[in-house]
Write an enzyme that holds these catalytic residues in place. Structure first.
Site, PDB file in Angstrom:
ATOM      1  N   GLY A 244     -46.932   4.362 -19.543  1.00  0.00           N
ATOM      2  CA  GLY A 244     -46.949   3.126 -20.545  1.00  0.00           C
ATOM      3  C   GLY A 244     -45.835   2.574 -20.524  1.00  0.00           C
ATOM      4  O   GLY A 244     -45.932   1.240 -21.123  1.00  0.00           O
ATOM      5  N   PRO A 280     -45.407   8.375 -16.014  1.00  0.00           N
ATOM      6  CA  PRO A 280     -45.186   6.739 -15.358  1.00  0.00           C
ATOM      7  C   PRO A 280     -45.860   6.519 -14.158  1.00  0.00           C
ATOM      8  O   PRO A 280     -45.975   6.968 -13.132  1.00  0.00           O
ATOM      9  CB  PRO A 280     -43.680   6.805 -15.194  1.00  0.00           C
ATOM     10  N   GLY A 281     -46.439   4.986 -14.248  1.00  0.00           N
ATOM     11  CA  GLY A 281     -47.029   4.344 -13.001  1.00  0.00           C
ATOM     12  C   GLY A 281     -46.609   3.021 -12.862  1.00  0.00           C
ATOM     13  O   GLY A 281     -45.765   3.064 -11.995  1.00  0.00           O
ATOM     14  N   ARG A 318     -55.279  -8.987 -10.969  1.00  0.00           N
ATOM     15  CA  ARG A 318     -54.515  -8.754 -12.669  1.00  0.00           C
ATOM     16  C   ARG A 318     -54.615 -10.168 -13.421  1.00  0.00           C
ATOM     17  O   ARG A 318     -54.921 -10.352 -14.470  1.00  0.00           O
ATOM     18  CB  ARG A 318     -53.188  -8.282 -12.526  1.00  0.00           C
ATOM     19  N   CYS A 348     -65.473 -17.333  -4.359  1.00  0.00           N
ATOM     20  CA  CYS A 348     -66.107 -18.428  -5.091  1.00  0.00           C
ATOM     21  C   CYS A 348     -66.496 -17.977  -6.447  1.00  0.00           C
ATOM     22  O   CYS A 348     -67.456 -17.385  -7.027  1.00  0.00           O
ATOM     23  CB  CYS A 348     -67.550 -18.221  -4.405  1.00  0.00           C
ATOM     24  N   GLU A 349     -65.132 -18.194  -7.272  1.00  0.00           N
ATOM     25  CA  GLU A 349     -65.163 -17.869  -8.678  1.00  0.00           C
ATOM     26  C   GLU A 349     -64.147 -18.792  -9.311  1.00  0.00           C
ATOM     27  O   GLU A 349     -62.932 -18.743  -8.502  1.00  0.00           O
ATOM     28  CB  GLU A 349     -64.782 -16.390  -8.998  1.00  0.00           C
TER      29      GLU A 349
HETATM   30  C1  LIG Z   1     -52.866   4.855 -16.284  1.00  0.00           C
HETATM   31  C2  LIG Z   1     -52.333   5.978 -17.060  1.00  0.00           C
HETATM   32  C3  LIG Z   1     -51.127   6.310 -16.798  1.00  0.00           C
HETATM   33  C4  LIG Z   1     -49.924   5.286 -16.289  1.00  0.00           C
HETATM   34  O1  LIG Z   1     -49.717   4.453 -17.286  1.00  0.00           O
HETATM   35  P1  LIG Z   1     -48.627   3.116 -16.612  1.00  0.00           P
HETATM   36  O2  LIG Z   1     -48.752   2.357 -17.788  1.00  0.00           O
HETATM   37  O3  LIG Z   1     -49.018   2.498 -15.381  1.00  0.00           O
HETATM   38  O4  LIG Z   1     -47.447   3.950 -16.795  1.00  0.00           O
HETATM   39  C5  LIG Z   1     -50.588   7.519 -17.427  1.00  0.00           C
HETATM   40  N1  LIG Z   1     -51.425   8.530 -17.970  1.00  0.00           N
HETATM   41  C6  LIG Z   1     -52.764   8.205 -18.086  1.00  0.00           C
HETATM   42  C7  LIG Z   1     -53.668   9.301 -18.698  1.00  0.00           C
HETATM   43  C8  LIG Z   1     -53.316   6.905 -17.592  1.00  0.00           C
HETATM   44  O5  LIG Z   1     -54.665   6.873 -17.656  1.00  0.00           O
END
Ligand SMILES: *Cc1c(COP(=O)(O)O)cnc(C)c1O
Length: 419
Positions: A244, A280-281, A318, A348-349
């Site tokens: 998050g 983290p992603g 996004r 085409c949008e």
């Molecule tokens: C998508 C997700 C993440 C990653 O969230 P980020 O905001 O990209 O860090 C981590 N845990 C779960 C369960 C998710 O669904």
């Protein structure tokens, strides 16, 4: 004026570079549209989060859905990271990348029986369970295999993450997790089920959080529940805080990894025998890549100046999906006064735009543009809409680069179609 947060993506000799490689060179060799990742930024982002949590036993489980290329996952594995997965397909990728299954946690509200079986066979660390029915199916699948599934219950802490509604997951009206009272009940069930072993408590409250306050609130609720559970004889080891942490796309001022780590450990750091997991992603992959695209046309109407590019909503959804802002830079640095343009793709949008009413120096057909901070939820959310082949992916390391995913071909488009 530099809008760049990292020296690894910046102009050198008036040409935009990722690390030591100029983007014109990558465009010429790999074509466009192409996602170009900086290994250095990707790795630094993992290392920074890891360092920020060094005050506690912990594991960084990179969220695979954010940018899933096996080449990137291998880099994460090389740094000792684990993975947070949400499907059997992501488990498959992790195995190909050599991520240690004992460092894999499995999240998501709709795990299917075959996916549970695959994860049990792989020997993952834990399932983050999101409902009573899921818990009961998991117990069955594990018992059929003569295995024990290690679980955490994902609680919904009812914290407002103050983010886009599509990526807020910890509000009480969201589909994710269970309320604290129900979590208690699930742990009791798990305790009486031989094929289940509760080892952790999990949450994930949303994405692109730009202050520590919601994390702190979630940590406080998790801590209370975790200690409550211990007092009732349910001795868990792991708290999984989810992902998050936000990044700066435009004017946001998200916490640094260090500030995030301090805030989290300030609440959770004094729990005995705690093992902390984070997922983290975006904060790992987001700033690590640009989407490299080519200008096709300038099109002027009475109302707008459109810069039509070969990059479109199918490549980066996004802006269309969330109204997200991505900086766009000309690959060749320019001094001319900017025009106000919409950067749009061929799909085409009318939702097919990458930027609206944006200052951009005049560009001619054939020139390249870089859409910044495109590493997270970019390639993984791409599609073949309009029968467009999806982008290539390139990984830059220092002065060299390599293709980590070939551009799709027309044959790829009809793969599996029966006619
Ligand atoms: C998508 C997700 C993440 C990653 O969230 P980020 O905001 O990209 O860090 C981590 N845990 C779960 C369960 C998710 O669904």
């Amino acid at each position: 004026m530099s809008n760049f947060d990292d020296k690894n993506i910046d102009y050198k000799n008036s040409v935009l570079h990722v690390e030591g490689v100029e983007l014109n060179k990558i465009a010429a060799e790999a074509g466009t549209p192409t996602y170009v990742y900086s290994n250095e930024i990707f790795a630094e982002n993992i290392i920074n989060i890891d360092q920020a949590l060094r005050g506690a036993a912990h594991l960084v489980c990179y969220s695979v859905k954010v940018a899933s290329n096996v080449g990137l996952l291998k880099k994460a594995a090389g740094l000792g990271a684990g993975a947070d997965i949400v499907s059997g397909g992501e488990l498959y990728r992790c195995r190909k990348a050599g991520i240690d299954p004992k460092k894999i946690v499995y999240s998501g509200v709709g795990k299917a029986a075959h996916e549970m079986a695959e994860a049990l066979d792989a020997g993952i660390l834990m399932f983050n369970v999101e409902s009573a029915q899921e818990l009961s199916l998991l117990a069955q699948v594990a018992s059929d295999k003569g295995k024990v599934a290690q679980i955490a219950v994902r609680v919904n802490p009812d914290v407002d993450p103050q983010t886009h509604p599509y990526v807020a997951t910890g509000l009480k009206e969201s589909k994710f997790g269970v309320p604290a009272a129900e979590a208690m009940e699930l742990y009791r069930i798990a305790k009486n089920t031989p094929s289940l072993k509760a080892i952790g408590l999990d949450c994930h409250i949303g994405s692109q959080l730009v202050s520590v306050a919601p994390f702190v609130a979630a940590c406080e609720r998790l801590k209370r529940l975790f200690l409550d559970l211990r007092s009732q004889g349910i001795n868990l080891t792991y708290i999984d805080l989810g992902g998050g942490l936000g990044i700066r796309y435009n004017q946001e001022k998200p916490p640094t990894a260090k500030e995030y780590g301090e805030a989290v450990l300030n609440v959770l750091g004094d729990i005995d025998d705690l093992f902390l997991i984070v997922e983290p992603g975006r904060s790992v992959a987001g700033s690590a890549a640009v989407l490299l695209i080519k200008v096709l046309y300038n099109k002027r109407t009475d109302f707008k100046h459109f810069v039509v590019t070969d990059g479109a909503m199918n490549d980066l959804i996004r802006p269309c999906l969330y109204g997200s802002y991505h900086q766009i830079k000309t690959v060749n640095e320019k001094n001319q006064a900017p025009l106000t343009v919409d950067v749009v793709g061929p799909v085409c949008e009318s939702g097919d735009f990458l930027a609206k009413d944006r200052p951009l120096a005049p560009v001619e057909p054939g020139e390249y543009l870089a859409v910044l901070n495109a590493g997270a939820y970019g390639m993984t959310m791409s599609s073949n809409y309009n029968s467009r082949t999806r982008p290539a992916e390139v990984l830059v390391e220092g002065d060299s680069f390599k293709l980590i995913k070939q551009r799709e071909t027309y044959d790829n488009l009809i793969l599996g179609e029966i006619f």
